[in-house]
Design an enzyme around this catalytic site. Sequence first.
Site, PDB file in Angstrom:
ATOM      1  N   ASP A 139      -6.289  -0.898  -6.541  1.00  0.00           N
ATOM      2  CA  ASP A 139      -7.751  -0.757  -6.556  1.00  0.00           C
ATOM      3  C   ASP A 139      -8.306  -0.175  -5.257  1.00  0.00           C
ATOM      4  O   ASP A 139      -9.486  -0.289  -4.976  1.00  0.00           O
ATOM      5  CB  ASP A 139      -8.424  -2.116  -6.840  1.00  0.00           C
ATOM      6  CG  ASP A 139      -8.020  -3.186  -5.809  1.00  0.00           C
ATOM      7  OD1 ASP A 139      -7.458  -2.818  -4.754  1.00  0.00           O
ATOM      8  OD2 ASP A 139      -8.264  -4.375  -6.066  1.00  0.00           O
ATOM      9  N   TYR A 188       0.877  -1.162   0.000  1.00  0.00           N
ATOM     10  CA  TYR A 188       0.000   0.000   0.000  1.00  0.00           C
ATOM     11  C   TYR A 188       0.910   1.205   0.000  1.00  0.00           C
ATOM     12  O   TYR A 188       1.666   1.399   0.958  1.00  0.00           O
ATOM     13  CB  TYR A 188      -0.878   0.045   1.255  1.00  0.00           C
ATOM     14  CG  TYR A 188      -2.183  -0.666   1.073  1.00  0.00           C
ATOM     15  CD1 TYR A 188      -3.053  -0.274   0.073  1.00  0.00           C
ATOM     16  CD2 TYR A 188      -2.541  -1.723   1.889  1.00  0.00           C
ATOM     17  CE1 TYR A 188      -4.259  -0.937  -0.118  1.00  0.00           C
ATOM     18  CE2 TYR A 188      -3.745  -2.390   1.699  1.00  0.00           C
ATOM     19  CZ  TYR A 188      -4.592  -1.984   0.694  1.00  0.00           C
ATOM     20  OH  TYR A 188      -5.769  -2.637   0.502  1.00  0.00           O
ATOM     21  N   HIS A 243     -10.277  -7.105  -5.299  1.00  0.00           N
ATOM     22  CA  HIS A 243     -10.004  -6.983  -3.875  1.00  0.00           C
ATOM     23  C   HIS A 243     -11.015  -7.802  -3.056  1.00  0.00           C
ATOM     24  O   HIS A 243     -11.522  -7.365  -2.020  1.00  0.00           O
ATOM     25  CB  HIS A 243     -10.068  -5.514  -3.486  1.00  0.00           C
ATOM     26  CG  HIS A 243      -9.219  -5.105  -2.325  1.00  0.00           C
ATOM     27  ND1 HIS A 243      -8.200  -4.194  -2.434  1.00  0.00           N
ATOM     28  CD2 HIS A 243      -9.238  -5.467  -1.025  1.00  0.00           C
ATOM     29  CE1 HIS A 243      -7.649  -4.015  -1.250  1.00  0.00           C
ATOM     30  NE2 HIS A 243      -8.259  -4.785  -0.375  1.00  0.00           N
TER      31      HIS A 243
HETATM   32  O1  173 Z   1      -9.279  -5.355   2.212  1.00  0.00           O
HETATM   33  C1  173 Z   1      -8.804  -4.806   3.206  1.00  0.00           C
HETATM   34  O2  173 Z   1      -9.346  -4.885   4.296  1.00  0.00           O
HETATM   35  C2  173 Z   1      -7.601  -4.019   3.038  1.00  0.00           C
HETATM   36  O3  173 Z   1      -6.957  -4.190   2.049  1.00  0.00           O
HETATM   37  C3  173 Z   1      -7.200  -3.011   4.021  1.00  0.00           C
HETATM   38  C4  173 Z   1      -6.816  -1.767   3.581  1.00  0.00           C
HETATM   39  C5  173 Z   1      -6.455  -0.808   4.504  1.00  0.00           C
HETATM   40  C6  173 Z   1      -6.457  -1.094   5.840  1.00  0.00           C
HETATM   41  C7  173 Z   1      -6.823  -2.344   6.268  1.00  0.00           C
HETATM   42  C8  173 Z   1      -7.186  -3.296   5.367  1.00  0.00           C
END
Ligand code: 173
Length: 493
Positions: A268, A240, A357
């Site tokens: 995404d 991320y 996702h």
């Molecule tokens: O799918 C999710 O829960 C995920 O990708 C996510 C994204 C940011 C913070 C915690 C989980």
Amino acid sequence: MTFISGEEVAKHNTRQDCWVIIHGKVYDVTNFLPEHPGGVKVILDQAGKDATAVFDPIHPRDIIETHLPPEACLGEVDPATLIQTAKVKTVETEEEKRRHELIKKKPALNEMLNLFDFEAVASQVSTAEAWAYYNSAADDEITHRENHNAFHRIWFRPRVMRDVTHVDMSTKILGHYSSFPLYITATALGKLGHPEGEVVLTRAAYSHKIIQMVPTLASCSMDEIANVCGKGQVLFFQLYANQNKDITRRVIQTAEAKGCKALFITVDAPQLGRREKDMRMKYVNAPPDIQDEKELNRNQGAARAISSFIDSGLNWNDLEWFRSVTSMPIVLKGIQTLEDAVLAVKYGCDGIVLSNHGGRQLDFARSGIEILPEVVEGLKKKGLLNKVEIYVDGGIRRGTDIIKAIALGAKAVGIGRPLLYAMSSYGQAGVERALQLLKDEVAICMRLLGANTLADISPDMVDIKNLATHVYTPKDYLYSGAYERLVPRRSKL
Ligand code: 173
């Protein structure tokens, strides 16, 4: 080391003076409050208290050292006062009592015959928070269900009279051996489901000789995961992108230094989807004093609580920068159209994951498996097909699902939730059994299709004429539940 009493810690319980206990150490987090990605409120709820139980499922152990200056650690809490805190904690809620009863009654592991069995058990034995977070998906969860349903629109054209005594389901993913065409995809917050977190998946991946994609938001640190790796074990890393490029660079370079072999950038999720199961859970659990509108907005489930760092400005021009900070191959995770697949190739990506996702982002996004033929055909026409490896995730529950994806041109598939369910209900042995069940199903499917190797599984072994036809209107459970039927009034005459 200085010893501090629990009573003393309890006095520092305000926004202006906030101490917390984590793993027996006392931290002054007052200055850190505004920087906490999950917001101030979640820490303030723990002000003056032992926050370990709340901290652990969300954060890797080393995050304190990386985010707090050394002087923030004030000393150790007096063990005698810690015992008192522990006593208070052991009071079980009704909900927990019921869960512990169900755990005692859960079926033996060898009674699990497919991935749905694990899901059914996990729904009973997981904590309410874990279930709400893992199982949740966006809005009406229509894409979540469609991900698996789409596989029902693909039928086989098996070939017979071939010698299928031996089948070999092994493959290479980005040049790395995998015993069958499946990798464990990244999922956040492993410790919600199991006290040891993602390392459980790491060990199971090693025993099955498959690749694990380590999430940015793992509950275990990269170090903890790398430390349990077996000899020659391959990890990929899911990223991320952080709004702060220095942090992003550091995260990528740590993953590379720890031996990760590929960078899967999630594309995404510039904004997190609304996962109402997860959001509702926090609503129910929120202490009465924060059940007002303003605070609730900040308290929208486990995922949103920790997602505010994600860079929503991420765009194609950033790829050059990613290349400059790593020599790992780059894969974009979350491609959903041929147009973006073409751009990914143009920008020099080594792979793409056709994924929505797990239905957790845009509801009514199509499933990865539906997009696969469009992408494969389109790239082939442009002479670009050999430039990228294509993976699919979302809805994979059966060996036949895996083979359908391979037949349509995927190099491998990713799997997330089902292994979290197996981990939450039976730990490492559960994950290993779930993987073995999938392997058995893949072998059977290959034999019955007349394929000795993955290369023998060709597009003409599947019938996809209905794949892109959404003939059934998906059931909208929320709408149906709320809808009041028009009942004609009967005249009394
Ligand atoms: O799918 C999710 O829960 C995920 O990708 C996510 C994204 C940011 C913070 C915690 C989980």
